[in-house]
Design a protein around this motif. Sequence first.
Motif, PDB file in Angstrom:
ATOM      1  N   GLN A 134      36.408  41.584  38.561  1.00 10.09           N
ATOM      2  CA  GLN A 134      36.451  42.860  39.267  1.00 10.09           C
ATOM      3  C   GLN A 134      35.983  42.719  40.710  1.00 10.09           C
ATOM      4  O   GLN A 134      36.574  43.300  41.620  1.00 10.09           O
ATOM      5  CB  GLN A 134      35.584  43.894  38.549  1.00 10.09           C
ATOM      6  N   LYS A 135      34.921  41.961  40.909  1.00 10.49           N
ATOM      7  CA  LYS A 135      34.416  41.754  42.268  1.00 10.49           C
ATOM      8  C   LYS A 135      35.433  41.022  43.136  1.00 10.49           C
ATOM      9  O   LYS A 135      35.580  41.306  44.314  1.00 10.49           O
ATOM     10  CB  LYS A 135      33.100  40.989  42.234  1.00 10.49           C
ATOM     11  N   LYS A 161      38.620  43.406  43.708  1.00 13.68           N
ATOM     12  CA  LYS A 161      38.355  44.688  44.356  1.00 13.68           C
ATOM     13  C   LYS A 161      38.921  44.717  45.776  1.00 13.68           C
ATOM     14  O   LYS A 161      39.555  45.692  46.177  1.00 13.68           O
ATOM     15  CB  LYS A 161      36.851  44.955  44.369  1.00 13.68           C
ATOM     16  N   TRP A 162      38.724  43.648  46.521  1.00 12.84           N
ATOM     17  CA  TRP A 162      39.151  43.641  47.917  1.00 12.84           C
ATOM     18  C   TRP A 162      40.668  43.613  48.087  1.00 12.84           C
ATOM     19  O   TRP A 162      41.188  44.355  48.937  1.00 12.84           O
ATOM     20  CB  TRP A 162      38.469  42.492  48.662  1.00 12.84           C
ATOM     21  N   ARG A 211      33.363  41.204  35.002  1.00 15.82           N
ATOM     22  CA  ARG A 211      32.713  41.749  36.207  1.00 15.82           C
ATOM     23  C   ARG A 211      32.965  40.860  37.424  1.00 15.82           C
ATOM     24  O   ARG A 211      33.144  41.353  38.538  1.00 15.82           O
ATOM     25  CB  ARG A 211      31.225  41.904  35.969  1.00 15.82           C
ATOM     26  N   LYS A 212      32.960  39.567  37.206  1.00 19.82           N
ATOM     27  CA  LYS A 212      33.243  38.637  38.296  1.00 19.82           C
ATOM     28  C   LYS A 212      34.675  38.829  38.794  1.00 19.82           C
ATOM     29  O   LYS A 212      34.927  38.846  40.007  1.00 19.82           O
ATOM     30  CB  LYS A 212      33.029  37.210  37.795  1.00 19.82           C
TER      31      LYS A 212
END
Length: 191
Positions: free
Chosen positions: A21-22, A25-26, A18-19
């Motif tokens: 992905q964050k 993402k940008w 999840r980290k």
Amino acid sequence: MKVEITYPPVSKRRFQQRKLQKILKWPFWLAAYACPIINLCIGGEAWSVLVLAGLYTLWTMAVSPDLVEYNRISQTVKLTVRACIVLGLLDVLLVSGLAYRVIPIVCFGALVMSGVMFFTDMERQKQNMLPLLWLILFTMIGAAVGLSLWHKDVHWALIVMAAVSVALFIICIITLGGELLREIKRRFHTR
């Protein structure tokens, strides 16, 4: 009153994913917005469509994979479908005449890999039978369409893909028998 935790705690790997992905993402969003704009400004072929399809494939297969159908066979089938879409887009947008020669080879490889994964561990993979059956069905349909459209210039890969998909379907029917029908009924049960 004692409250029991029914959900398992989040694993360290899932937390790190999840980290990641964050963080990723940008850059993915930036590339997804920048490529079509650059393509429109420069002009020429629509290469940005291929970049967007590649970004989507990379995101869904590596960065944020499925949680429900995350097994070897379904991931192989999903990767094959996405690779065939990218190859089809490449054929339509940039290099004509490539798809009908390469896509059957990719599908043949996916059929062989999925069949080997299914039959080497059949007891555990019975629940993953549906993606294999979808792949067999779509390759049969693709081979029938390809052979009917390009009957003058029949490529050997279409014939091999058709033969392997039919043989794999027959082997599934013979080895699974009634279990195949029960599994299909269970998957499409609506009550």
